[in-house]
Motif scaffolding. Sequence first.
Motif, mmCIF file in Angstrom:
data_model
loop_
_atom_site.group_PDB
_atom_site.id
_atom_site.type_symbol
_atom_site.label_atom_id
_atom_site.label_comp_id
_atom_site.label_asym_id
_atom_site.label_seq_id
_atom_site.Cartn_x
_atom_site.Cartn_y
_atom_site.Cartn_z
ATOM 1 N N ALA A 70 -36.406 -21.316 -19.976
ATOM 2 C CA ALA A 70 -36.406 -22.717 -19.567
ATOM 3 C C ALA A 70 -36.867 -23.546 -20.764
ATOM 4 C CB ALA A 70 -37.337 -22.911 -18.374
ATOM 5 N N ASP A 71 -37.011 -24.865 -20.573
ATOM 6 C CA ASP A 71 -37.463 -25.743 -21.656
ATOM 7 C C ASP A 71 -38.757 -25.221 -22.269
ATOM 8 O OD1 ASP A 71 -35.334 -27.419 -21.303
ATOM 9 O OD2 ASP A 71 -36.440 -28.919 -20.136
ATOM 10 N N GLY A 72 -38.866 -25.393 -23.590
ATOM 11 C CA GLY A 72 -40.061 -24.946 -24.280
ATOM 12 C C GLY A 72 -40.156 -23.446 -24.429
ATOM 13 N N ASP A 73 -39.027 -22.765 -24.241
ATOM 14 C CA ASP A 73 -38.987 -21.301 -24.329
ATOM 15 C C ASP A 73 -39.893 -20.617 -23.309
ATOM 16 O OD1 ASP A 73 -37.080 -21.376 -26.230
ATOM 17 O OD2 ASP A 73 -38.213 -20.335 -27.783
ATOM 18 N N ARG A 74 -40.098 -21.294 -22.168
ATOM 19 C CA ARG A 74 -40.810 -20.624 -21.081
ATOM 20 C C ARG A 74 -39.888 -19.575 -20.497
ATOM 21 N NH1 ARG A 74 -41.725 -21.423 -15.506
ATOM 22 N NH2 ARG A 74 -40.471 -23.322 -15.481
ATOM 23 N N ILE A 75 -40.392 -18.360 -20.379
ATOM 24 C CA ILE A 75 -39.563 -17.236 -19.962
ATOM 25 C C ILE A 75 -39.449 -17.199 -18.443
ATOM 26 C CG2 ILE A 75 -39.336 -14.727 -19.968
ATOM 27 C CD1 ILE A 75 -40.903 -14.729 -22.621
ATOM 28 N N TYR A 142 -55.827 -12.330 -8.278
ATOM 29 C CA TYR A 142 -56.100 -11.238 -9.220
ATOM 30 C C TYR A 142 -56.102 -11.764 -10.662
ATOM 31 C CZ TYR A 142 -55.196 -7.023 -11.999
ATOM 32 O OH TYR A 142 -55.246 -6.022 -12.947
ATOM 33 N N VAL A 143 -55.108 -12.556 -10.999
ATOM 34 C CA VAL A 143 -55.027 -13.116 -12.344
ATOM 35 C C VAL A 143 -56.250 -13.975 -12.652
ATOM 36 C CG1 VAL A 143 -53.769 -14.762 -13.806
ATOM 37 C CG2 VAL A 143 -52.516 -13.036 -12.503
ATOM 38 N N LYS A 144 -56.704 -14.741 -11.666
ATOM 39 C CA LYS A 144 -57.888 -15.588 -11.878
ATOM 40 C C LYS A 144 -59.097 -14.735 -12.215
ATOM 41 C CE LYS A 144 -60.325 -19.491 -11.498
ATOM 42 N NZ LYS A 144 -61.717 -18.989 -11.646
ATOM 43 N N SER A 145 -59.306 -13.666 -11.487
ATOM 44 C CA SER A 145 -60.464 -12.813 -11.761
ATOM 45 C C SER A 145 -60.378 -12.177 -13.138
ATOM 46 C CB SER A 145 -60.593 -11.734 -10.687
ATOM 47 O OG SER A 145 -59.538 -10.782 -10.772
ATOM 48 N N ILE A 183 -52.885 -8.707 -17.432
ATOM 49 C CA ILE A 183 -52.170 -9.907 -16.985
ATOM 50 C C ILE A 183 -51.145 -10.383 -18.010
ATOM 51 C CG2 ILE A 183 -54.090 -10.642 -15.513
ATOM 52 C CD1 ILE A 183 -54.767 -12.723 -17.716
ATOM 53 N N GLU A 184 -50.669 -9.482 -18.844
ATOM 54 C CA GLU A 184 -49.771 -9.906 -19.917
ATOM 55 C C GLU A 184 -48.481 -10.573 -19.444
ATOM 56 O OE1 GLU A 184 -48.544 -8.584 -24.388
ATOM 57 O OE2 GLU A 184 -49.259 -7.065 -23.008
ATOM 58 N N PRO A 185 -47.925 -10.253 -18.263
ATOM 59 C CA PRO A 185 -46.745 -11.004 -17.820
ATOM 60 C C PRO A 185 -46.966 -12.511 -17.757
ATOM 61 C CG PRO A 185 -46.995 -9.048 -16.489
ATOM 62 C CD PRO A 185 -48.230 -9.138 -17.341
ATOM 63 N N VAL A 186 -48.216 -12.924 -17.520
ATOM 64 C CA VAL A 186 -48.522 -14.354 -17.519
ATOM 65 C C VAL A 186 -48.356 -14.916 -18.924
ATOM 66 C CG1 VAL A 186 -50.321 -16.081 -17.114
ATOM 67 C CG2 VAL A 186 -50.108 -14.119 -15.574
ATOM 68 N N ALA A 187 -48.905 -14.220 -19.919
ATOM 69 C CA ALA A 187 -48.826 -14.688 -21.299
ATOM 70 C C ALA A 187 -47.398 -14.754 -21.803
ATOM 71 C CB ALA A 187 -49.656 -13.782 -22.209
ATOM 72 N N GLU A 188 -46.570 -13.812 -21.352
ATOM 73 C CA GLU A 188 -45.217 -13.711 -21.869
ATOM 74 C C GLU A 188 -44.313 -14.861 -21.435
ATOM 75 O OE1 GLU A 188 -43.997 -9.820 -20.682
ATOM 76 O OE2 GLU A 188 -44.841 -8.887 -22.484
ATOM 77 N N LYS A 189 -44.768 -15.669 -20.490
ATOM 78 C CA LYS A 189 -43.961 -16.803 -20.029
ATOM 79 C C LYS A 189 -43.932 -17.945 -21.036
ATOM 80 C CE LYS A 189 -44.269 -18.375 -15.870
ATOM 81 N NZ LYS A 189 -44.813 -18.921 -14.608
ATOM 82 N N PHE A 190 -44.896 -17.983 -21.938
ATOM 83 C CA PHE A 190 -45.123 -19.206 -22.687
ATOM 84 C C PHE A 190 -44.755 -19.100 -24.169
ATOM 85 C CE2 PHE A 190 -48.225 -19.087 -19.146
ATOM 86 C CZ PHE A 190 -47.601 -20.045 -18.370
ATOM 87 N N GLY A 191 -43.474 -18.850 -24.407
ATOM 88 C CA GLY A 191 -42.916 -18.950 -25.743
ATOM 89 C C GLY A 191 -43.681 -18.203 -26.807
ATOM 90 N N VAL A 245 -54.488 -18.890 -20.460
ATOM 91 C CA VAL A 245 -55.131 -18.856 -19.142
ATOM 92 C C VAL A 245 -54.884 -20.164 -18.399
ATOM 93 C CG1 VAL A 245 -57.364 -18.863 -17.970
ATOM 94 C CG2 VAL A 245 -56.878 -17.137 -19.714
ATOM 95 N N LYS A 246 -55.023 -21.296 -19.092
ATOM 96 C CA LYS A 246 -54.805 -22.596 -18.458
ATOM 97 C C LYS A 246 -53.356 -22.744 -17.998
ATOM 98 C CE LYS A 246 -55.000 -27.575 -19.290
ATOM 99 N NZ LYS A 246 -53.600 -27.784 -18.882
ATOM 100 N N LEU A 247 -52.428 -22.414 -18.868
ATOM 101 C CA LEU A 247 -51.015 -22.525 -18.516
ATOM 102 C C LEU A 247 -50.671 -21.604 -17.343
ATOM 103 C CD1 LEU A 247 -49.429 -22.619 -22.088
ATOM 104 C CD2 LEU A 247 -49.495 -24.507 -20.441
ATOM 105 N N GLY A 248 -51.256 -20.411 -17.340
ATOM 106 C CA GLY A 248 -50.991 -19.474 -16.270
ATOM 107 C C GLY A 248 -51.492 -19.972 -14.928
ATOM 108 N N GLN A 249 -52.609 -20.665 -14.941
ATOM 109 C CA GLN A 249 -53.130 -21.221 -13.691
ATOM 110 C C GLN A 249 -52.309 -22.418 -13.231
ATOM 111 O OE1 GLN A 249 -57.266 -21.895 -14.685
ATOM 112 N NE2 GLN A 249 -57.810 -19.764 -14.335
ATOM 113 N N ASP A 250 -51.768 -23.180 -14.194
ATOM 114 C CA ASP A 250 -50.941 -24.340 -13.848
ATOM 115 C C ASP A 250 -49.561 -23.926 -13.356
ATOM 116 O OD1 ASP A 250 -52.999 -25.977 -14.590
ATOM 117 O OD2 ASP A 250 -52.194 -26.449 -16.574
ATOM 118 N N ALA A 251 -49.063 -22.780 -13.835
ATOM 119 C CA ALA A 251 -47.727 -22.307 -13.444
ATOM 120 C C ALA A 251 -47.809 -20.822 -13.104
ATOM 121 C CB ALA A 251 -46.730 -22.541 -14.574
ATOM 122 N N PRO A 252 -48.381 -20.482 -11.952
ATOM 123 C CA PRO A 252 -48.536 -19.063 -11.593
ATOM 124 C C PRO A 252 -47.197 -18.377 -11.383
ATOM 125 C CG PRO A 252 -49.056 -20.480 -9.722
ATOM 126 C CD PRO A 252 -48.880 -21.379 -10.903
#
Length: 376
Positions: A70-75, A142-145, A183-191, A245-252
């Motif tokens: 998606a925009d910004g290379d979000r996966i 789980y991701v939050k913890s 929680i690496e799948p969260v990190a991989e979303k953000f370009g 972490v912030k981006l992951g919480q904003d876009a779970p």
Amino acid sequence: MKFSLPVVGAMTFAALSLTACASDDAASGDLTVKASDSSCKISSTKLDAGPSTFKVTNGGSKVTEFYVYADGDRIMGEVENIGPGLSRNLVVDLPKGTYEGACKPGMIGDGIRETITVSGDPAKKLSDSEELKAAADSYARYVKSQSDALIVKTEEFVTAVKAGNVDEAKKLFPIARTYWERIEPVAEKFGDLDPITDGREPDAIAEGVDFTGWHRIEKQLWVSNNTEGMDKYADQLLTNVKEIVKLGQDAPLTALELAQGSKGLLDEVATGKITGEEDEFSHTDLWDFKANIEGSQAAIASLRPVLEAQDPALVKELDTKFKALDAELNQYQDTSTGDWKFYDELSKDQVKALSDAVAAVSEPISKVAAVVAASA
């Protein structure tokens, strides 16, 4: 993780590949992606909103990947490690909008891209399923913890690095990375945030970018046995971790992304940890190995009510094979300290047994996304 080139460079690469064109006919049923070392042919680039399945076949000589950005290379979705002659499926739930499909021969760079246009309202909305919402909410907790612990342990690690406390930094390195790997799948979303945080040195060299993140500091600690010049890398690492972490919480993650992520975590083991390439300086791969498996298990646990309703036999198979994988891996942990055996101390036969156990789980877990997509 891999570094990616600027989008402009990727688009130039795509423009030069005249064979990387695709049909603009409206999609019906599954989509095909024919990947080679110089092309990426998507059977349709105009799709209806909702779940789509891309069957990616690699006709080239290099291992490849396929991403939907998606925009910004979000996966939005990815499938990695497609060897020559092999096929793998990627299920993605796409709302109306404009996206890019990308094949990455050699699994480096931004690859060969094609614009994908999605229109209309989905025939079935996965996001409206109460069961899938509950699964996504469960995993978000789980991701939050794990994220909270990740920030704390990364701060401790960075403090030790900046203080020049080599022994303490070495001790904290695999511990902090445990929370990252879960929680690496969260990190991989953000370009580019993931590769500059967790990229390996050969990828940086290949793409002409600065070698940064966890592994840059790892090299200094274990090769040079000091922390000289590491302050800027330590500060950057902490900044990036907090941003992810912030981006992951904003876009779970959605339930479907969660299903894809559970497979992606095992792919991380199969491509990096099992070869010893991930933590090549410290050889602390088994800490990461276990964390990836735990993250995958947490994803499946969140999805369990959906899977049990749709395919109880698949759940039983996953339970059996995860149990076997845990048994194979856990023999290398010192239960009195929690420490793991260093990876370079394992024999070839031991590595092979671990590889076989991972492969045994990977096969049934590859079916999870399709079950989730069919459950709405």
